[in-house]
Design a protein around this motif. Structure first.
Motif, PDB file in Angstrom:
ATOM      1  N   GLU A  85      -3.934  -5.719  -2.408  1.00 36.91           N
ATOM      2  CA  GLU A  85      -3.290  -4.826  -1.439  1.00 36.91           C
ATOM      3  C   GLU A  85      -4.173  -4.655  -0.213  1.00 36.91           C
ATOM      4  OE1 GLU A  85      -1.930  -1.075  -3.659  1.00 36.91           O
ATOM      5  OE2 GLU A  85      -2.916  -2.304  -5.165  1.00 36.91           O
ATOM      6  N   ASN A  86      -3.658  -5.091   0.920  1.00 34.85           N
ATOM      7  CA  ASN A  86      -4.305  -4.843   2.199  1.00 34.85           C
ATOM      8  C   ASN A  86      -5.778  -5.264   2.221  1.00 34.85           C
ATOM      9  OD1 ASN A  86      -4.108  -4.013   4.816  1.00 34.85           O
ATOM     10  ND2 ASN A  86      -4.670  -1.890   4.393  1.00 34.85           N
ATOM     11  N   LEU A  87      -6.065  -6.399   1.618  1.00 34.49           N
ATOM     12  CA  LEU A  87      -7.447  -6.875   1.502  1.00 34.49           C
ATOM     13  C   LEU A  87      -8.053  -7.187   2.870  1.00 34.49           C
ATOM     14  CD1 LEU A  87      -9.763  -7.890  -0.419  1.00 34.49           C
ATOM     15  CD2 LEU A  87      -8.728 -10.161  -0.231  1.00 34.49           C
ATOM     16  N   GLY A  88      -9.267  -6.719   3.075  1.00 35.80           N
ATOM     17  CA  GLY A  88      -9.990  -7.024   4.299  1.00 35.80           C
ATOM     18  C   GLY A  88     -11.407  -7.464   3.974  1.00 35.80           C
ATOM     19  N   LYS A  89     -11.904  -8.451   4.725  1.00 39.84           N
ATOM     20  CA  LYS A  89     -13.300  -8.861   4.587  1.00 39.84           C
ATOM     21  C   LYS A  89     -13.822  -9.235   5.962  1.00 39.84           C
ATOM     22  CE  LYS A  89     -17.261 -10.254   3.109  1.00 39.84           C
ATOM     23  NZ  LYS A  89     -18.281  -9.260   2.706  1.00 39.84           N
ATOM     24  N   ARG A  90     -14.848  -8.547   6.361  1.00 43.29           N
ATOM     25  CA  ARG A  90     -15.456  -8.817   7.658  1.00 43.29           C
ATOM     26  C   ARG A  90     -16.911  -9.212   7.423  1.00 43.29           C
ATOM     27  NH1 ARG A  90     -14.440  -6.987  12.968  1.00 43.29           N
ATOM     28  NH2 ARG A  90     -12.662  -5.731  12.342  1.00 43.29           N
ATOM     29  N   PHE A  91     -17.305 -10.343   7.991  1.00 47.83           N
ATOM     30  CA  PHE A  91     -18.715 -10.747   7.948  1.00 47.83           C
ATOM     31  C   PHE A  91     -19.336 -10.352   9.279  1.00 47.83           C
ATOM     32  CE2 PHE A  91     -16.650 -13.981   5.250  1.00 47.83           C
ATOM     33  CZ  PHE A  91     -17.439 -13.918   4.116  1.00 47.83           C
ATOM     34  N   GLY A  92     -20.178  -9.365   9.308  1.00 53.57           N
ATOM     35  CA  GLY A  92     -20.823  -8.976  10.561  1.00 53.57           C
ATOM     36  C   GLY A  92     -19.802  -8.644  11.633  1.00 53.57           C
ATOM     37  N   VAL A  93     -20.091  -9.021  12.874  1.00 55.97           N
ATOM     38  CA  VAL A  93     -19.180  -8.678  13.963  1.00 55.97           C
ATOM     39  C   VAL A  93     -18.118  -9.756  14.131  1.00 55.97           C
ATOM     40  CG1 VAL A  93     -20.809  -7.239  15.229  1.00 55.97           C
ATOM     41  CG2 VAL A  93     -20.743  -9.721  15.638  1.00 55.97           C
ATOM     42  N   GLY A  94     -17.155  -9.488  14.978  1.00 53.52           N
ATOM     43  CA  GLY A  94     -16.126 -10.487  15.274  1.00 53.52           C
ATOM     44  C   GLY A  94     -14.900 -10.316  14.405  1.00 53.52           C
ATOM     45  N   ARG A  95     -14.011 -11.284  14.541  1.00 49.69           N
ATOM     46  CA  ARG A  95     -12.737 -11.257  13.838  1.00 49.69           C
ATOM     47  C   ARG A  95     -12.967 -11.261  12.325  1.00 49.69           C
ATOM     48  NH1 ARG A  95      -9.871 -15.066  11.815  1.00 49.69           N
ATOM     49  NH2 ARG A  95     -11.019 -16.867  12.567  1.00 49.69           N
ATOM     50  N   PRO A  96     -12.227 -10.413  11.585  1.00 47.80           N
ATOM     51  CA  PRO A  96     -12.407 -10.430  10.126  1.00 47.80           C
ATOM     52  C   PRO A  96     -11.969 -11.777   9.535  1.00 47.80           C
ATOM     53  CG  PRO A  96     -10.905  -8.655  10.817  1.00 47.80           C
ATOM     54  CD  PRO A  96     -11.216  -9.458  12.030  1.00 47.80           C
ATOM     55  N   ALA A  97     -12.638 -12.204   8.473  1.00 50.38           N
ATOM     56  CA  ALA A  97     -12.279 -13.463   7.811  1.00 50.38           C
ATOM     57  C   ALA A  97     -10.975 -13.298   7.045  1.00 50.38           C
ATOM     58  CB  ALA A  97     -13.394 -13.897   6.872  1.00 50.38           C
ATOM     59  N   VAL A  98     -10.751 -12.093   6.514  1.00 49.87           N
ATOM     60  CA  VAL A  98      -9.496 -11.762   5.829  1.00 49.87           C
ATOM     61  C   VAL A  98      -9.041 -10.415   6.363  1.00 49.87           C
ATOM     62  CG1 VAL A  98      -8.387 -11.298   3.608  1.00 49.87           C
ATOM     63  CG2 VAL A  98     -10.192 -13.019   3.756  1.00 49.87           C
ATOM     64  N   ASP A  99      -7.749 -10.321   6.718  1.00 49.49           N
ATOM     65  CA  ASP A  99      -7.299  -9.139   7.438  1.00 49.49           C
ATOM     66  C   ASP A  99      -5.924  -8.677   6.932  1.00 49.49           C
ATOM     67  OD1 ASP A  99      -7.143  -7.146   9.268  1.00 49.49           O
ATOM     68  OD2 ASP A  99      -6.942  -8.438  11.032  1.00 49.49           O
ATOM     69  N   GLY A 100      -5.915  -7.619   6.154  1.00 52.77           N
ATOM     70  CA  GLY A 100      -4.644  -7.026   5.708  1.00 52.77           C
ATOM     71  C   GLY A 100      -3.796  -7.932   4.835  1.00 52.77           C
ATOM     72  N   VAL A 101      -4.443  -8.660   3.933  1.00 55.98           N
ATOM     73  CA  VAL A 101      -3.697  -9.582   3.057  1.00 55.98           C
ATOM     74  C   VAL A 101      -3.215  -8.838   1.808  1.00 55.98           C
ATOM     75  CG1 VAL A 101      -3.964 -11.570   1.511  1.00 55.98           C
ATOM     76  CG2 VAL A 101      -4.767 -11.708   3.878  1.00 55.98           C
ATOM     77  N   SER A 102      -1.910  -8.939   1.530  1.00 54.66           N
ATOM     78  CA  SER A 102      -1.324  -8.313   0.348  1.00 54.66           C
ATOM     79  C   SER A 102      -0.419  -9.300  -0.367  1.00 54.66           C
ATOM     80  CB  SER A 102      -0.457  -7.107   0.733  1.00 54.66           C
ATOM     81  OG  SER A 102      -1.203  -6.145   1.425  1.00 54.66           O
ATOM     82  N   PHE A 103      -0.601  -9.451  -1.652  1.00 55.40           N
ATOM     83  CA  PHE A 103       0.365 -10.209  -2.469  1.00 55.40           C
ATOM     84  C   PHE A 103       0.069  -9.964  -3.944  1.00 55.40           C
ATOM     85  CE2 PHE A 103      -3.147 -13.181  -1.794  1.00 55.40           C
ATOM     86  CZ  PHE A 103      -3.337 -13.776  -3.024  1.00 55.40           C
ATOM     87  N   ASP A 104       1.066 -10.267  -4.768  1.00 54.49           N
ATOM     88  CA  ASP A 104       0.913 -10.140  -6.217  1.00 54.49           C
ATOM     89  C   ASP A 104       1.072 -11.493  -6.864  1.00 54.49           C
ATOM     90  OD1 ASP A 104       0.645  -7.394  -6.162  1.00 54.49           O
ATOM     91  OD2 ASP A 104       2.812  -7.050  -6.340  1.00 54.49           O
ATOM     92  N   VAL A 105       0.373 -11.717  -7.952  1.00 48.31           N
ATOM     93  CA  VAL A 105       0.618 -12.887  -8.785  1.00 48.31           C
ATOM     94  C   VAL A 105       0.990 -12.368 -10.167  1.00 48.31           C
ATOM     95  CG1 VAL A 105      -0.258 -15.112  -9.581  1.00 48.31           C
ATOM     96  CG2 VAL A 105      -1.251 -14.057  -7.536  1.00 48.31           C
ATOM     97  N   PRO A 106       2.279 -12.426 -10.542  1.00 44.07           N
ATOM     98  CA  PRO A 106       2.669 -11.963 -11.872  1.00 44.07           C
ATOM     99  C   PRO A 106       2.014 -12.832 -12.947  1.00 44.07           C
ATOM    100  CG  PRO A 106       4.601 -12.340 -10.472  1.00 44.07           C
ATOM    101  CD  PRO A 106       3.418 -12.905  -9.753  1.00 44.07           C
ATOM    102  N   ALA A 107       1.832 -12.277 -14.135  1.00 45.91           N
ATOM    103  CA  ALA A 107       1.201 -13.020 -15.230  1.00 45.91           C
ATOM    104  C   ALA A 107       1.933 -14.340 -15.455  1.00 45.91           C
ATOM    105  CB  ALA A 107       1.226 -12.175 -16.500  1.00 45.91           C
ATOM    106  N   GLY A 108       1.169 -15.419 -15.573  1.00 45.66           N
ATOM    107  CA  GLY A 108       1.745 -16.728 -15.863  1.00 45.66           C
ATOM    108  C   GLY A 108       2.193 -17.504 -14.636  1.00 45.66           C
ATOM    109  N   GLU A 109       2.057 -16.906 -13.470  1.00 46.14           N
ATOM    110  CA  GLU A 109       2.498 -17.603 -12.258  1.00 46.14           C
ATOM    111  C   GLU A 109       1.305 -18.261 -11.551  1.00 46.14           C
ATOM    112  OE1 GLU A 109       4.230 -16.024  -8.129  1.00 46.14           O
ATOM    113  OE2 GLU A 109       5.728 -15.856  -9.723  1.00 46.14           O
ATOM    114  N   ILE A 110       1.588 -19.345 -10.829  1.00 48.77           N
ATOM    115  CA  ILE A 110       0.547 -19.986 -10.016  1.00 48.77           C
ATOM    116  C   ILE A 110       0.885 -19.769  -8.547  1.00 48.77           C
ATOM    117  CG2 ILE A 110      -0.648 -22.143  -9.457  1.00 48.77           C
ATOM    118  CD1 ILE A 110       0.458 -23.254 -12.127  1.00 48.77           C
TER     119      ILE A 110
END
Ligand SMILES: Nc1ncnc2c1ncn2[C@@H]1O[C@H](COP(=O)(O)OP(=O)(O)OP(=O)(O)O)[C@@H](O)[C@H]1O
Ligand SMILES: [Mg+2]
Length: 367
Positions: free
Chosen positions: A8-33
């Motif tokens: 849910e709403n995953l964010g990852k920022r390395f130091g300054v600048g544009r985040p590497a991951v920005d507001g990513v949300s998704f689900d993987v139900p059990a058994g799904e790829i």
């Protein structure tokens, strides 16, 4: 038991600048790829590493099997060892001084949860699954790249983790092996009922392996849907272009009714297109279209135009045509053993409305 993954709403920022991951949300139900697909640097590996716990997210929440494993806002972070995850990487992470069997048995011997079980039986069963039963007692260094990658896979499957993470596991293999292992990988994962998150920049791999594909760009998740939907109903111009709809026609929106837009292409008339966006009359639009969806020499009821052949490239089993349509370039691909149309010929062509996808044209780059 495989478990569901929720991001849910995953964010990852390395130091300054544009985040590497920005507001990513998704689900993987059990058994799904689920496959994350996107160009280099879009944040696929970073997302995967956040799920594994190898990277510390700066925002959002990750849960595995209903248990929150990371939520920086609450100072919550579960260590990688306690997430019960299997990982397979691009490089063959195997122990070079061991046999195949020793490699696969290693995680069982070093994980508390499987102690007491019949290690040998589990190892044999897993080697059978990945097609390496006959290689069990060989030194792992005597195997080919594809076989070594299967050892790495067996090693991460043998203790039946809740979740399997794979980061471009086939990209170091030669083309032929990659195709074979790609098909096999899906069979193996489905046979084990494993929940999987798979990262690649190879579209064909994504389509074969994924129950759903998430297309990423610049740290954002643009669309997450079954492969057929990504391919036939791309939610945005980048997804369309990245998955091979490389033709672009430009025009002005005349009208829209539901998901159908009528667009003026200039001198050659109007075109009907499907659109996922709320375009309005007067908007500039770009229409994405796959080369193989251009129907040469055909006259249908709608979207029939006349184009001039600029060039043709005969490729044995198919012919690629460069066409000019009212001052715009269009590439068409026709399967078959003979090139039917000559350069400079004026030919009719049909652009099926459901294969023409219209997006707002903001002059945005699709690279
Ligand atoms: N440890 C790090 N320190 C600083 N920046 C990083 C670090 N790891 C990744 N990045 C940056 O984060 C962005 C996303 O990188 P990431 O490795 O997730 O991309 P990717 O989609 O996996 O690309 P590829 O297909 O090339 O593997 C890139 O701009 C990258 O330079
Ligand atoms: Mg990567």
């Amino acid at each position: 038991m495989s478990a569901a993954l929720s991001i849910e709403n995953l964010g990852k920022r390395f130091g300054v600048g544009r985040p590497a991951v920005d507001g990513v949300s998704f689900d993987v139900p059990a058994g799904e790829i689920v496959v994350l697909l996107g160009p280099s640097g879009c944040g696929k590996t970073t997302t995967l590493r956040c799920v594994a716990g190898l990277e510390h997210p700066t925002g959002g929440r990750i849960s595995i099997g209903g248990r929150v494993v990371s939520e920086p806002e609450r100072g919550l972070l579960v260590s990688p060892r306690e997430r019960d995850i299997g990982m397979v990487f691009q490089s063959y992470a195997v122990w070079p001084h061991m046999t195949v069997r020793q490699n696969v048995a290693y995680p069982l011997k070093h994980r508390r949860k499987s102690r007491g079980g019949d290690i040998n039986a589990k190892v044999n069963e897993t080697l059978e699954l990945v097609g390496l039963a006959d290689y069990a007692d060989r030194p792992v260094v005597s195997l080919s790249g594809g076989q070594m990658q299967r050892v790495a896979l067996a090693r991460s499957l043998v203790y039946r983790p809740q979740l399997l993470l794979l980061d471009e596991p086939l990209s170091n293999l030669d083309a032929k092996l990659r195709l074979r292992l790609r098909d096999e990988l899906r069979r193996i994962l489905k046979q084990t009922g494993m929940t999987g998150l798979y990262v690649t920049h190879d579209q064909a791999e994504a389509v074969v392996l994924g129950d759903r594909i998430g297309v990423m760009r610049d740290g954002h998740l643009l669309q997450m849907a079954p492969p057929g939907e990504i391919y036939n109903r791309p939610a945005d111009a980048f997804v369309a272009n990245f998955t091979g709809a490389s033709n672009v026609l430009r025009g002005k929106v005349l009208a829209r009714s539901g998901e159908t837009a009528t667009i003026d292409l200039g001198g050659v008339g109007r075109i009907e297109a499907w659109t996922p966006q709320p375009l309005s009359a007067g908007d500039q639009a770009r229409i994405a279209l796959r080369a193989e969806n251009v129907r040469l020499g055909e006259r249908a009821e709608r979207n029939v135009f006349s184009a001039r052949v600029l060039e043709r490239r005969y490729q044995g089993t198919q012919t690629v045509y460069d066409l000019e349509l009212g001052g715009q370039r269009l590439e068409a691909l026709e399967l078959g053993t003979a090139a039917r149309h000559d350069p400079n010929a004026e030919i009719p062509l049909t652009l099926p409305p459901e294969m023409c996808w219209a997006y707002r044209d903001e002059g945005q780059s699709l690279d």
